[in-house]
Design an enzyme around this catalytic site. Structure first.
Site, PDB file in Angstrom:
ATOM      1  N   GLU A   1       0.804  -1.144  -0.023  1.00  0.00           N
ATOM      2  CA  GLU A   1       0.090   0.176   0.211  1.00  0.00           C
ATOM      3  C   GLU A   1       0.815   1.261   0.162  1.00  0.00           C
ATOM      4  OE1 GLU A   1      -0.521  -1.862   4.197  1.00  0.00           O
ATOM      5  OE2 GLU A   1      -0.019  -2.565   2.236  1.00  0.00           O
ATOM      6  N   HIS A   2       2.161   1.276   0.338  1.00  0.00           N
ATOM      7  CA  HIS A   2       2.905   2.351   0.413  1.00  0.00           C
ATOM      8  C   HIS A   2       3.245   2.804  -0.930  1.00  0.00           C
ATOM      9  CE1 HIS A   2       3.544  -0.133   3.875  1.00  0.00           C
ATOM     10  NE2 HIS A   2       4.155   1.154   4.442  1.00  0.00           N
TER      11      HIS A   2
END
Length: 520
Positions: free
Chosen positions: A323-324
């Site tokens: 998700e980064h």
């Protein structure tokens, strides 16, 4: 043209006033953390008692579980309210929440990052389906994590017959963000960082709220020396810049070209995996991977599944994501979760969550703290302590298939793994398959309505959500279903008439690989 001010960290700390709402950017392990500025703010408070009663907003967890990151702000009086996506890296802030010394809230990490963009665009909030049916839903808890949290941050609405949540916008008075370079005009680049996260969105939110954007960087460079396409925060948004020549890409690593994506390096050597319950779960979960899938790996045991892809040379089978904003590469684990060596792409995290929210994710491997008889999962609050889901809710809500990975029980459990079988030497004192989860981080009912495929993998058994029921489908070789599984659960699942045996190869058919595992 107004040029940004270059000031000291102590001068920057004095920009923050009592009662301000302060947005922070960063991730565990020091990822994009403005550590020099955080330290200066703490130093000012301890010396002068200022500023006071801040509201902190952060999407991801920050810190080292000790003194850094969010821990710098965890002083009674310094902070009055925290809206955080993930709390586990800051035991001090968790304690303030548990002791009712702050108002504690949790919102999904992706939602918060996208909300910053809505704030910056002057819109009334973020409309999203993410969070429906979970503790974020105002019909359940509204994201409140303790009794001191009384405000309404989320509304339930229907638009064109569709159920949605409205996450309300609010002004950001100060944004504290980090970059790599600042030129003399004030343009900021994150080109040497390990991810972009929500740096741009947070800066935008503060700038258009009439607030201040304070940026920490490692280097000050001449005007015009940063190529325009490498400027991530334009000078027009920036209020002040603090140069910290000691800034590191992580707490432990000063610079690594393979981590910041500037060049490819040789893969890091892989130590042989220990055959324990974590490895068993990862091996079984690995069997759920399908070729060509876009896959997300969560924190904890799921990152061991990602390691198996590298170890077995099968990275090309899937598109790996976190998700980064990272695609591909060798995902790092532990405190450095969120970093990747030799990534194939790095985009900003709010856009990554747009991709997830829109249905781009085929498969997600996520951890769990508790599972109950309805199939609901809790990762966000355990024994009254706010943990925070990070991006868990955004991901679990939107992936077509979700594989939850975790140990069957915990605290004091002892098992023996090897020779193709599992033996229970002593069960854990804390059951994780419970009658009712403490908090709903994942709603099985909502998942059924969306047609998601849900699997729960433990070292003792595999369960699936079938026809609305948690169903035992596989059993570890060497175990008795009644004694070792059903009698050790607080609910009775459905059981296939002839459950399969989990593959003996995952339990180390080679006697030399035999070992034991302690679950703490």
């Amino acid at each position: 043209m107004r040029r940004a001010q270059f000031i000291s960290a102590d001068e920057a700390a004095r920009v923050i006033c009592d009662g301000n709402t302060v947005a922070l950017v960063g991730g565990g392990g020091g990822l994009l953390e403005a550590a020099h500025l955080f330290e200066a703010i703490e130093r000012r408070f301890l010396a002068a008692g200022e500023p006071r009663n801040l509201t902190l907003i952060h999407a991801l967890g920050l810190g080292d579980r000790n003194t850094t990151g969010l821990n710098r702000f965890a002083h009674e009086g310094l902070v009055a309210k925290v809206v955080g996506g993930h709390w586990v890296w800051s035991p001090r802030m968790q304690a303030l929440a548990r002791e009712e010394k702050i108002a504690a809230y949790v919102l999904p990490a992706g939602v918060l990052m996208q909300l910053f963009r809505e704030i910056g665009a002057g819109r009334p909030g973020l409309l999203s389906h993410v969070g429906l049916g979970t503790f974020i839903d105002p019909r359940i808890e509204g994201g409140r994590m303790n009794h001191s949290a009384r405000e309404t941050l989320v509304e339930y609405v229907t638009i064109a017959g569709r159920e949605l949540l409205l996450y309300r916008a609010f002004p950001i008075h100060v944004a504290i963000v980090r970059g790599s370079l600042a030129d003399e005009d004030g343009n900021i680049s994150v080109q040497n960082e390990a991810a972009k996260l929500d740096v741009q969105a947070v800066a935008l939110a503060a700038r258009n709220s009439g607030g201040k954007v304070i940026v920490q960087v490692k280097h000050r460079v001449p005007a015009g020396s940063i190529p325009a396409h490498q400027v991530h925060i334009p000078a027009a948004w920036v209020s002040a810049i603090v140069v910290d020549p000691k800034q590191r890409i992580t707490y432990d690593i000063e610079r690594d070209a393979a981590i910041n994506g500037s060049q490819r390096c040789a893969p890091s050597p892989q130590a042989p995996a220990v055959l324990d319950v974590r490895e068993v779960i990862a091996r079984r979960a690995f069997r759920e991977i399908s070729d060509g899938a876009v896959v997300n790996f969560g924190f904890g045991i799921p990152d061991a599944v990602a390691r198996l892809l590298v170890e077995r040379g099968q990275q090309q089978r899937v598109f790996t994501t976190i998700e980064h904003g990272i695609y591909g590469g060798e995902l790092m684990t532990g405190m450095q979760f969120g970093f990747s060596r030799n990534a194939s792409a790095m985009i900003d995290a709010p856009t990554q969550f747009d991709f997830y929210s829109g249905g781009g994710l085929d498969l997600a491997f996520l951890g769990f703290g508790e599972i109950d008889g309805r199939g609901d999962v809790n990762v966000s609050k355990l024994n009254g302590t706010p943990i925070g889901p990070g991006g868990f809710i955004d991901i679990a809500h939107n992936a077509r298939r979700v594989v939850f990975c975790g140990t069957f029980d915990t605290r004091g459990a002892q098992v023996s793994v090897g020779n193709g079988r599992l033996s229970i030497l002593r069960p854990g004192t804390i059951r994780k398959l419970v009658r009712k989860v403490e908090q709903i981080s994942f709603s099985a009912a909502s998942a059924r309505s969306r047609g998601q495929e849900i699997t729960y993998v433990t070292e003792r058994a595999v369960f699936r959500l079938l026809d609305g029921s948690v169903t035992l489908t596989e059993v570890a070789p060497g175990l008795d279903i009644r004694r070792d599984i059903l009698d050790q659960m607080d609910f009775q699942p459905q059981v296939l008439s002839a459950p399969l045996l989990m593959n003996a190869a995952d339990f180390g058919a080679d006697p030399a690989a035999q070992g034991s595992s302690q679950i703490s």
